[in-house]
Design an enzyme around this catalytic site. Structure first.
Site, PDB file in Angstrom:
ATOM      1  N   THR A  53      39.374  40.996  41.051  1.00  0.00           N
ATOM      2  CA  THR A  53      38.939  41.088  41.924  1.00  0.00           C
ATOM      3  C   THR A  53      38.400  39.245  41.525  1.00  0.00           C
ATOM      4  O   THR A  53      38.384  38.953  40.938  1.00  0.00           O
ATOM      5  CB  THR A  53      38.005  41.035  41.513  1.00  0.00           C
ATOM      6  OG1 THR A  53      38.179  42.605  42.220  1.00  0.00           O
ATOM      7  CG2 THR A  53      36.962  40.864  43.378  1.00  0.00           C
ATOM      8  N   LYS A  56      38.141  43.158  49.475  1.00  0.00           N
ATOM      9  CA  LYS A  56      37.686  43.893  48.084  1.00  0.00           C
ATOM     10  C   LYS A  56      36.340  42.988  48.273  1.00  0.00           C
ATOM     11  O   LYS A  56      35.352  43.415  47.409  1.00  0.00           O
ATOM     12  CB  LYS A  56      38.304  43.861  47.033  1.00  0.00           C
ATOM     13  CG  LYS A  56      38.006  43.346  45.492  1.00  0.00           C
ATOM     14  CD  LYS A  56      37.402  44.954  46.014  1.00  0.00           C
ATOM     15  CE  LYS A  56      36.690  45.128  43.873  1.00  0.00           C
ATOM     16  NZ  LYS A  56      36.216  46.673  43.667  1.00  0.00           N
ATOM     17  N   LYS A 103      29.487  36.887  40.075  1.00  0.00           N
ATOM     18  CA  LYS A 103      31.693  36.857  40.102  1.00  0.00           C
ATOM     19  C   LYS A 103      31.183  37.012  41.010  1.00  0.00           C
ATOM     20  O   LYS A 103      31.930  36.326  42.788  1.00  0.00           O
ATOM     21  CB  LYS A 103      32.424  36.727  38.984  1.00  0.00           C
ATOM     22  CG  LYS A 103      33.707  35.752  39.057  1.00  0.00           C
ATOM     23  CD  LYS A 103      34.532  37.596  39.924  1.00  0.00           C
ATOM     24  CE  LYS A 103      35.119  38.301  39.138  1.00  0.00           C
ATOM     25  NZ  LYS A 103      36.099  38.953  39.848  1.00  0.00           N
TER      26      LYS A 103
HETATM   27  P1  NAP Z   1      36.636  42.914  31.199  1.00  0.00           P
HETATM   28  O1  NAP Z   1      36.457  44.476  31.219  1.00  0.00           O
HETATM   29  O2  NAP Z   1      36.077  41.790  31.855  1.00  0.00           O
HETATM   30  O3  NAP Z   1      38.032  43.021  30.860  1.00  0.00           O
HETATM   31  C1  NAP Z   1      38.408  41.222  31.493  1.00  0.00           C
HETATM   32  C2  NAP Z   1      39.373  40.703  31.160  1.00  0.00           C
HETATM   33  O4  NAP Z   1      39.819  39.438  31.716  1.00  0.00           O
HETATM   34  C3  NAP Z   1      40.036  41.156  29.775  1.00  0.00           C
HETATM   35  O5  NAP Z   1      41.434  41.424  29.392  1.00  0.00           O
HETATM   36  C4  NAP Z   1      39.691  39.432  29.421  1.00  0.00           C
HETATM   37  O6  NAP Z   1      40.174  39.934  27.732  1.00  0.00           O
HETATM   38  C5  NAP Z   1      40.766  39.166  30.127  1.00  0.00           C
HETATM   39  N1  NAP Z   1      40.057  37.512  30.510  1.00  0.00           N
HETATM   40  C6  NAP Z   1      38.867  36.863  30.944  1.00  0.00           C
HETATM   41  N2  NAP Z   1      39.009  35.150  30.808  1.00  0.00           N
HETATM   42  C7  NAP Z   1      40.378  35.186  30.233  1.00  0.00           C
HETATM   43  C8  NAP Z   1      41.111  34.801  29.861  1.00  0.00           C
HETATM   44  N3  NAP Z   1      40.291  32.802  30.355  1.00  0.00           N
HETATM   45  N4  NAP Z   1      42.171  33.518  29.368  1.00  0.00           N
HETATM   46  C9  NAP Z   1      42.751  34.778  29.356  1.00  0.00           C
HETATM   47  N5  NAP Z   1      41.799  36.490  29.620  1.00  0.00           N
HETATM   48  C10 NAP Z   1      41.079  36.412  29.824  1.00  0.00           C
HETATM   49  O7  NAP Z   1      36.690  43.820  33.118  1.00  0.00           O
HETATM   50  P2  NAP Z   1      37.167  44.277  33.941  1.00  0.00           P
HETATM   51  O8  NAP Z   1      36.195  44.960  34.112  1.00  0.00           O
HETATM   52  O9  NAP Z   1      38.104  45.816  33.272  1.00  0.00           O
HETATM   53  O10 NAP Z   1      38.146  44.069  35.664  1.00  0.00           O
HETATM   54  C11 NAP Z   1      38.752  43.621  35.492  1.00  0.00           C
HETATM   55  C12 NAP Z   1      39.125  42.846  36.958  1.00  0.00           C
HETATM   56  O11 NAP Z   1      38.772  44.095  37.910  1.00  0.00           O
HETATM   57  C13 NAP Z   1      37.767  41.856  37.595  1.00  0.00           C
HETATM   58  O12 NAP Z   1      38.266  41.473  38.610  1.00  0.00           O
HETATM   59  C14 NAP Z   1      36.581  42.900  38.089  1.00  0.00           C
HETATM   60  O13 NAP Z   1      35.656  42.058  38.809  1.00  0.00           O
HETATM   61  C15 NAP Z   1      37.910  43.909  39.005  1.00  0.00           C
HETATM   62  N6  NAP Z   1      37.179  45.420  38.936  1.00  0.00           N
HETATM   63  C16 NAP Z   1      36.342  45.595  38.358  1.00  0.00           C
HETATM   64  C17 NAP Z   1      35.657  46.785  38.339  1.00  0.00           C
HETATM   65  C18 NAP Z   1      34.906  48.225  37.066  1.00  0.00           C
HETATM   66  O14 NAP Z   1      34.074  49.329  37.577  1.00  0.00           O
HETATM   67  N7  NAP Z   1      35.659  47.823  35.979  1.00  0.00           N
HETATM   68  C19 NAP Z   1      36.576  47.860  39.532  1.00  0.00           C
HETATM   69  C20 NAP Z   1      37.381  47.047  40.411  1.00  0.00           C
HETATM   70  C21 NAP Z   1      37.148  45.412  40.320  1.00  0.00           C
HETATM   71  P3  NAP Z   1      39.334  40.272  26.540  1.00  0.00           P
HETATM   72  O15 NAP Z   1      40.103  41.213  26.460  1.00  0.00           O
HETATM   73  O16 NAP Z   1      40.299  39.217  25.387  1.00  0.00           O
HETATM   74  O17 NAP Z   1      37.992  39.232  26.690  1.00  0.00           O
END
Ligand code: NAP
Length: 289
Positions: free
Chosen positions: A97, A172, A240
């Site tokens: 997102t 989104k 965010k």
């Molecule tokens: P998450 O668990 O926080 O995972 C974030 C990912 O981004 C991890 O792989 C993290 O790496 C990486 N990352 C963060 N900062 C970074 C940087 N500066 N450089 C390189 N890698 C970096 O988040 P998530 O829940 O999987 O969500 C991922 C995306 O999908 C987001 O945009 C979120 O808004 C969206 N989303 C989430 C959901 C939900 O229910 N969770 C649903 C729909 C959409 P590390 O492991 O090293 O920290």
């Protein structure tokens, strides 16, 4: 299936998506900044790449599932970034997102290299990612989407094509604006119920069955009541999303006042140490007042 797919970002969502790609038989390269999170996928036959560039090399579809604009920029364009290593003819799928402005910039850089990009953020959360039941909201060319359909299908129950590049990202943010405001108002309503002397279970039964009832209200009220904040959706990520939604709506002269107030509640929770908890913990600062 011999097609080579890369997945960049193995957080809550990316891990489940990658597991389903492996299950569907795709040859899979995975990259994550924190390498330890890739172990289960390596055990399932994925190849761990130590840089985004290594993951992208030779892949026909390169998907990213990262926290925000900053993370996406770092992984696509930073040192050993994925874009430079992507083959001409590969398709980039940005599923994080992120802001439509960043999608436009990344898409234009990709195009200069003869590479197509789709923005394909998802609805659904951790459980839907693990079950291969996400919904993709796609922006980009029809013909490009056709080529990646088998890959997206392996992770989803639904793929909606909304229009040109950026349409998925816009949709989104509208979706999550409505979710964020509802979660914040649920937190206020529940904090009020808890202090009012009403029977909490009866009050929630009425709300769930009545006009305010929604899947989000049902799921999050249960988490708020049980104080179960294991992460489905990180609180800091909803903050965010509301910020990006406000920025995007402002381009159309729409001032998202409710997003501003909701974001204030999420920021209060961050100030109290809940940024890495589930977004349902937004109720805690209201309970502590
Ligand atoms: P998450 O668990 O926080 O995972 C974030 C990912 O981004 C991890 O792989 C993290 O790496 C990486 N990352 C963060 N900062 C970074 C940087 N500066 N450089 C390189 N890698 C970096 O988040 P998530 O829940 O999987 O969500 C991922 C995306 O999908 C987001 O945009 C979120 O808004 C969206 N989303 C989430 C959901 C939900 O229910 N969770 C649903 C729909 C959409 P590390 O492991 O090293 O920290």
């Amino acid at each position: 299936m011999s097609e080579n797919v890369a997945l960049l970002g193995l957080g809550t969502m990316g891990s489940g998506m990658a597991a389903n790609l492996r299950e569907a038989g795709f040859s899979l390269n995975v990259y994550n900044r924190t390498a330890a999170k890739a172990q289960a996928l390596v055990d399932a036959g994925a190849h761990f790449a130590s840089t985004p560039a290594e993951a992208a090399t030779g892949a026909s579809v390169i998907i990213s599932m990262l926290a925000d604009d900053t993370a996406s920029r770092e992984v696509w364009l930073g040192r050993n970034g994925a874009l430079e290593a992507a083959s001409r003819g590969a398709v980039l799928v940005e599923s994080s997102t992120v802001s439509p402005a960043w999608i436009a910039e990344l898409s234009s850089l990709a195009e200069q290299r003869g590479i197509n990009l789709l923005d394909a953020p998802v609805t659904g959360s951790r459980m839907q990612a693990e079950a291969g039941q996400l919904s993709f909201l796609v922006g980009g060319k029809d013909s490009v989407l056709e080529t990646v359909m088998p890959v997206l299908k392996a992770m989803s129950k639904e793929i909606v094509h909304l229009g040109s590049v950026g349409s998925g990202a816009k949709m989104k943010l509208i979706n999550n604006f409505l979710c964020g405001v509802q979660v914040a108002s649920l937190a206020e309503g529940l904090a009020w119920i808890e202090r009012s002397g009403l029977d909490r279970d009866k009050a929630l039964t009425i709300l769930k069955a009545g006009a305010p009832g929604s899947p989000l209200l049902g799921a999050l009220s249960e988490r708020m009541v049980s104080r179960n904040y294991t992460v489905n959706f990180l609180l800091k990520l909803m903050t965010k999303d509301l910020l990006y939604a406000q920025g995007e709506a402002a381009h159309y002269n729409v001032d998202l006042k409710t997003a501003e107030v909701a974001r204030g509640l999420f920021e209060s929770a961050i100030a109290e140490g809940y940024e890495n908890e589930d977004m349902s913990s937004v109720i805690e600062p209201l309970r502590n007042k």
